[in-house]
Write an enzyme that holds these catalytic residues in place. Structure first.
Site, PDB file in Angstrom:
ATOM      1  N   LYS A  20      -0.204   5.435  -5.999  1.00  0.00           N
ATOM      2  CA  LYS A  20      -1.335   5.513  -6.942  1.00  0.00           C
ATOM      3  C   LYS A  20      -2.147   6.786  -6.714  1.00  0.00           C
ATOM      4  O   LYS A  20      -2.399   7.557  -7.619  1.00  0.00           O
ATOM      5  CB  LYS A  20      -2.196   4.260  -6.782  1.00  0.00           C
ATOM      6  CG  LYS A  20      -3.447   4.172  -7.617  1.00  0.00           C
ATOM      7  CD  LYS A  20      -4.677   4.777  -6.995  1.00  0.00           C
ATOM      8  CE  LYS A  20      -5.042   4.353  -5.613  1.00  0.00           C
ATOM      9  NZ  LYS A  20      -5.630   3.047  -5.474  1.00  0.00           N
TER      10      LYS A  20
ATOM     11  N   TYR B  65      -9.609  -3.003 -10.609  1.00  0.00           N
ATOM     12  CA  TYR B  65      -9.251  -1.771  -9.901  1.00  0.00           C
ATOM     13  C   TYR B  65      -8.002  -1.112 -10.515  1.00  0.00           C
ATOM     14  O   TYR B  65      -7.994   0.064 -10.835  1.00  0.00           O
ATOM     15  CB  TYR B  65      -8.848  -2.082  -8.458  1.00  0.00           C
ATOM     16  CG  TYR B  65      -9.908  -2.383  -7.447  1.00  0.00           C
ATOM     17  CD1 TYR B  65     -10.243  -1.436  -6.483  1.00  0.00           C
ATOM     18  CD2 TYR B  65     -10.539  -3.623  -7.392  1.00  0.00           C
ATOM     19  CE1 TYR B  65     -11.160  -1.710  -5.491  1.00  0.00           C
ATOM     20  CE2 TYR B  65     -11.463  -3.907  -6.403  1.00  0.00           C
ATOM     21  CZ  TYR B  65     -11.774  -2.946  -5.450  1.00  0.00           C
ATOM     22  OH  TYR B  65     -12.679  -3.217  -4.473  1.00  0.00           O
TER      23      TYR B  65
ATOM     24  N   CYS C  83      -1.631   1.850  -2.920  1.00  0.00           N
ATOM     25  CA  CYS C  83      -2.551   2.951  -2.601  1.00  0.00           C
ATOM     26  C   CYS C  83      -1.902   4.330  -2.610  1.00  0.00           C
ATOM     27  O   CYS C  83      -2.431   5.265  -3.209  1.00  0.00           O
ATOM     28  CB  CYS C  83      -3.170   2.784  -1.209  1.00  0.00           C
ATOM     29  SG  CYS C  83      -3.249   1.130  -0.571  1.00  0.00           S
TER      30      CYS C  83
ATOM     31  N   GLU D 153      -7.819   2.431 -12.595  1.00  0.00           N
ATOM     32  CA  GLU D 153      -7.183   3.575 -11.927  1.00  0.00           C
ATOM     33  C   GLU D 153      -5.988   4.089 -12.732  1.00  0.00           C
ATOM     34  O   GLU D 153      -5.825   5.305 -12.916  1.00  0.00           O
ATOM     35  CB  GLU D 153      -6.726   3.170 -10.518  1.00  0.00           C
ATOM     36  CG  GLU D 153      -7.904   2.900  -9.597  1.00  0.00           C
ATOM     37  CD  GLU D 153      -7.503   2.510  -8.172  1.00  0.00           C
ATOM     38  OE1 GLU D 153      -8.336   2.654  -7.277  1.00  0.00           O
ATOM     39  OE2 GLU D 153      -6.362   2.063  -7.952  1.00  0.00           O
TER      40      GLU D 153
ATOM     41  N   CYS E 175       0.826  -1.214   0.000  1.00  0.00           N
ATOM     42  CA  CYS E 175       0.000   0.000   0.000  1.00  0.00           C
ATOM     43  C   CYS E 175       0.857   1.259   0.000  1.00  0.00           C
ATOM     44  O   CYS E 175       0.637   2.173  -0.785  1.00  0.00           O
ATOM     45  CB  CYS E 175      -0.947  -0.016   1.199  1.00  0.00           C
ATOM     46  SG  CYS E 175      -2.016   1.429   1.235  1.00  0.00           S
TER      47      CYS E 175
ATOM     48  N   HIS F 162     -27.089  21.465   1.465  1.00  0.00           N
ATOM     49  CA  HIS F 162     -27.386  21.960   0.129  1.00  0.00           C
ATOM     50  C   HIS F 162     -26.446  23.087  -0.261  1.00  0.00           C
ATOM     51  O   HIS F 162     -26.152  23.926   0.574  1.00  0.00           O
ATOM     52  CB  HIS F 162     -28.840  22.452   0.105  1.00  0.00           C
ATOM     53  CG  HIS F 162     -29.303  22.839  -1.251  1.00  0.00           C
ATOM     54  ND1 HIS F 162     -29.536  21.903  -2.238  1.00  0.00           N
ATOM     55  CD2 HIS F 162     -29.571  24.047  -1.797  1.00  0.00           C
ATOM     56  CE1 HIS F 162     -29.934  22.526  -3.338  1.00  0.00           C
ATOM     57  NE2 HIS F 162     -29.954  23.831  -3.098  1.00  0.00           N
TER      58      HIS F 162
HETATM   59  P1  NDP Z   1      -8.662  -7.526 -10.230  1.00  0.00           P
HETATM   60  O1  NDP Z   1      -8.864  -8.905  -9.773  1.00  0.00           O
HETATM   61  O2  NDP Z   1      -9.481  -6.418  -9.678  1.00  0.00           O
HETATM   62  O3  NDP Z   1      -8.822  -7.477 -11.820  1.00  0.00           O
HETATM   63  C1  NDP Z   1      -8.150  -8.354 -12.667  1.00  0.00           C
HETATM   64  C2  NDP Z   1      -8.586  -8.095 -14.099  1.00  0.00           C
HETATM   65  O4  NDP Z   1      -7.857  -8.961 -14.957  1.00  0.00           O
HETATM   66  C3  NDP Z   1     -10.058  -8.396 -14.328  1.00  0.00           C
HETATM   67  O5  NDP Z   1     -10.538  -7.478 -15.269  1.00  0.00           O
HETATM   68  C4  NDP Z   1     -10.008  -9.815 -14.907  1.00  0.00           C
HETATM   69  O6  NDP Z   1     -11.090 -10.089 -15.740  1.00  0.00           O
HETATM   70  C5  NDP Z   1      -8.741  -9.735 -15.729  1.00  0.00           C
HETATM   71  N1  NDP Z   1      -8.102 -11.027 -15.991  1.00  0.00           N
HETATM   72  C6  NDP Z   1      -7.620 -11.895 -15.075  1.00  0.00           C
HETATM   73  N2  NDP Z   1      -7.040 -12.950 -15.710  1.00  0.00           N
HETATM   74  C7  NDP Z   1      -7.149 -12.720 -17.039  1.00  0.00           C
HETATM   75  C8  NDP Z   1      -6.748 -13.431 -18.196  1.00  0.00           C
HETATM   76  N3  NDP Z   1      -6.118 -14.602 -18.119  1.00  0.00           N
HETATM   77  N4  NDP Z   1      -7.018 -12.899 -19.396  1.00  0.00           N
HETATM   78  C9  NDP Z   1      -7.668 -11.727 -19.499  1.00  0.00           C
HETATM   79  N5  NDP Z   1      -8.079 -11.006 -18.443  1.00  0.00           N
HETATM   80  C10 NDP Z   1      -7.823 -11.496 -17.220  1.00  0.00           C
HETATM   81  O7  NDP Z   1      -7.121  -7.294 -10.060  1.00  0.00           O
HETATM   82  P2  NDP Z   1      -6.223  -6.001  -9.941  1.00  0.00           P
HETATM   83  O8  NDP Z   1      -4.890  -6.485 -10.383  1.00  0.00           O
HETATM   84  O9  NDP Z   1      -6.823  -4.841 -10.655  1.00  0.00           O
HETATM   85  O10 NDP Z   1      -6.252  -5.672  -8.381  1.00  0.00           O
HETATM   86  C11 NDP Z   1      -5.954  -6.686  -7.429  1.00  0.00           C
HETATM   87  C12 NDP Z   1      -6.625  -6.422  -6.106  1.00  0.00           C
HETATM   88  O11 NDP Z   1      -5.989  -5.354  -5.467  1.00  0.00           O
HETATM   89  C13 NDP Z   1      -8.094  -6.029  -6.211  1.00  0.00           C
HETATM   90  O12 NDP Z   1      -8.929  -7.146  -6.214  1.00  0.00           O
HETATM   91  C14 NDP Z   1      -8.292  -5.182  -5.001  1.00  0.00           C
HETATM   92  O13 NDP Z   1      -8.715  -5.971  -3.941  1.00  0.00           O
HETATM   93  C15 NDP Z   1      -6.920  -4.620  -4.702  1.00  0.00           C
HETATM   94  N6  NDP Z   1      -6.859  -3.199  -5.094  1.00  0.00           N
HETATM   95  C16 NDP Z   1      -7.671  -2.301  -4.476  1.00  0.00           C
HETATM   96  C17 NDP Z   1      -7.651  -0.967  -4.824  1.00  0.00           C
HETATM   97  C18 NDP Z   1      -8.567  -0.004  -4.145  1.00  0.00           C
HETATM   98  O14 NDP Z   1      -9.156  -0.343  -3.149  1.00  0.00           O
HETATM   99  N7  NDP Z   1      -8.759   1.213  -4.682  1.00  0.00           N
HETATM  100  C19 NDP Z   1      -6.745  -0.471  -5.874  1.00  0.00           C
HETATM  101  C20 NDP Z   1      -5.966  -1.497  -6.464  1.00  0.00           C
HETATM  102  C21 NDP Z   1      -6.016  -2.805  -6.089  1.00  0.00           C
HETATM  103  P3  NDP Z   1     -12.492 -10.634 -15.163  1.00  0.00           P
HETATM  104  O15 NDP Z   1     -13.083  -9.549 -14.356  1.00  0.00           O
HETATM  105  O16 NDP Z   1     -13.268 -10.946 -16.388  1.00  0.00           O
HETATM  106  O17 NDP Z   1     -12.162 -11.850 -14.362  1.00  0.00           O
END
Ligand code: NDP
Length: 451
Positions: free
Chosen positions: A51, A178, A48, A182, A43, A433
């Site tokens: 970012k 996410y 976080c 972002e 983070c 408001h």
């Molecule tokens: P996420 O799990 O949110 O997203 C992964 C993305 O990759 C999804 O769109 C998924 O598609 C896609 N994907 C996964 N495997 C494949 C594949 N083989 N081929 C094509 N597309 C694929 O992961 P992030 O890396 O964005 O973030 C990880 C975690 O970190 C989050 O779950 C969150 O908990 C945390 N995080 C939180 C933040 C916040 O609170 N603001 C900011 C950043 C991270 P599909 O949806 O179709 O499965």
């Protein structure tokens, strides 16, 4: 005298590990934290914090454009990427120092190096074995690349994307979660031609459908090139070839395709710790593994992967074990989170689809409007708010918002929901408001029943 070197050894000096360790030490435990890098974890160092600093930086672009509608003329606005990255690095150095100070003040030892669990009470760090009555695993997760031709060779992860010496002129971001959304806002804001390639029909799986659709529209309006229902077949140097045959020329390819728990090489199989298929440590509701002296918190357990959750898990662990306090398991079903896209999106509780799946009879209240700032700015972007209300007792079980200040607003709504607020409580609240947030307490007649 204890038979162990420490009461507690925590592996991982991120937000969760540091919180658990300093609270435990404050309660009288002799504690060590093992860390390979600087203190701070994902983070603070790679997530976080950097970012959000870059999101702040990028959002000035939208502000400058909006300012013109209010009579401003901004000639010659120029951005110095190197200056921003240097300022960000300085801030991260400061924060790593703050974390070190917190542990020093609490009397926690920091063991520099990679920690490997040897058995139920021993950890090896840089060739030396240390023993402890309990071991806490708080090693987090790391970006994961699926097997896509050329990705490992040419792709970068969010770790690198947040610390580039030069800003790419063009970027292809793979994923629709996410991180992808972002960072698309960050790069597009600074003027990078940005492509977002994702396999689903919408970004942000798991979020409310209305918000997902609204965000897609907003991202497109802000100049991000969306490629839904698409996967990359091959990355070939400066070109990404998609499964529909399109080839995107680019300077950089960012893989934001999910993260995996950091358990490889941690000695867990040898120590008999049960792991899930994706490598996550399996724990009970209070964070204990199948090995009674070993606990785990945060992303390495792959429950709700958010910093404040890891911190709460760490705090609960320390207060329960070393403070003799009874601490219930966290209510993972009702945790607010935000996506710092531009505009941002924030949410707590059930989506409309979740409620339908759970068979809950609900009333949906929603509002979509052009926020006042956008009337004069000319920005064609709506804010969207939605409440999911349980029909049986009027309790609010979901709240969702897309638009300016959504994370700040939903944080307040989350307190009300934690306290069990009903729609009648919201109705009885006088709004402030003129704000967007007041819409949450004035949505009177738009109730749409799910059945
Ligand atoms: P996420 O799990 O949110 O997203 C992964 C993305 O990759 C999804 O769109 C998924 O598609 C896609 N994907 C996964 N495997 C494949 C594949 N083989 N081929 C094509 N597309 C694929 O992961 P992030 O890396 O964005 O973030 C990880 C975690 O970190 C989050 O779950 C969150 O908990 C945390 N995080 C939180 C933040 C916040 O609170 N603001 C900011 C950043 C991270 P599909 O949806 O179709 O499965």
């Amino acid at each position: 005298m204890s038979q162990y070197d420490f009461d507690l050894i925590t592996i991982g000096g991120g937000s969760g590990g540091v919180r658990a360790s300093r609270i435990a030490a404050g309660l009288g435990a002799k504690v060590a934290v093992v860390e390979t890098d600087r203190l701070g974890g994902t983070c603070v160092l790679r997530g976080c914090v950097p970012k959000k600093l870059l999101v702040y930086g990028a959002s000035f672009a939208g502000d400058f454009a909006d300012a013109e509608g209010f009579g401003w003329t901004l000639d010659g606005a120029h951005h110095d990427w190197g200056k921003l990255i240097q300022a960000k690095r300085t801030e991260l150095d400061r924060l790593a120092g703050v974390y070190q100070g917190l542990l020093d003040d609490a009397g926690v030892a920091v063991l520099q190096g990679r920690g490997v669990v040897v058995d139920a009470h021993s950890v090896e760090v840089a060739g030396k074995i240390w023993t402890a009555e309990r071991i806490l695993l708080a090693v987090g997760g790391a970006p994961y690349f699926p097997d896509i031709e050329g990705l490992a060779q040419y792709g970068i992860t969010s770790n690198e994307a947040l610390d580039l010496d030069a800003r790419p002129e063009e970027i292809v971001i793979l994923g629709g979660g996410y991180i992808a959304v972002e960072l698309a806002g960050v790069f597009a804001g600074f003027g990078t031609k940005t492509h977002l390639v994702f396999r689903a029909d919408k970004v942000l799986r798991g979020f409310d459908e209305t918000m997902r659709s609204g965000l897609m529209q907003a991202l497109e309006n802000r100049g991000i090139n969306l490629h839904p229902n698409t996967t990359p077949s091959k990355i070939d140097g400066k070109q990404v070839v998609l499964d529909n045959g399109t080839a995107l020329k680019t300077d950089a390819v960012l893989g934001a395709l999910g993260r995996r728990p950091n358990t490889a090489g941690l000695g867990l199989e040898d120590a008999g710790i049960r792991l899930a298929k994706n490598g996550a440590i399996i724990v009970d509701a209070l964070g204990q593994t199948n090995q009674k002296s070993i606990y785990a918190i945060g992303d390495v357990t792959d429950r709700v992967n958010l910093t404040p959750v890891a911190i709460a898990e760490g705090q609960n662990f320390a207060e329960r074990i070393y403070g003799g306090k009874t601490r219930d398991a966290l209510n993972y079903a009702q945790i607010a989170s935000a996506v710092f896209s531009q505009p941002p999106l924030a949410s707590i509780g059930l989506t409309e689809a979740d409620a339908a799946k759970a068979g809950e009879a609900v009333a949906i209240y929603e509002s979509s409007f052009r926020p006042m700032k956008n009337t004069i700015s000319g920005r064609d972007e709506k804010s969207m708010l939605k409440l999911i209300v349980r029909q049986a007792d009027g309790v609010i079980i979901g709240a969702h918002m897309l638009g300016i200040d959504a994370p700040e607003i939903i944080q307040g709504i989350a307190i009300a929901m934690t306290a069990g607020a009903t729609k009648a409580d919201f109705d009885a609240t006088i709004g402030i408001h003129p704000t967007t947030a007041e819409e949450f307490v004035t949505m009177r007649n738009s109730g749409r029943n799910s059945r």
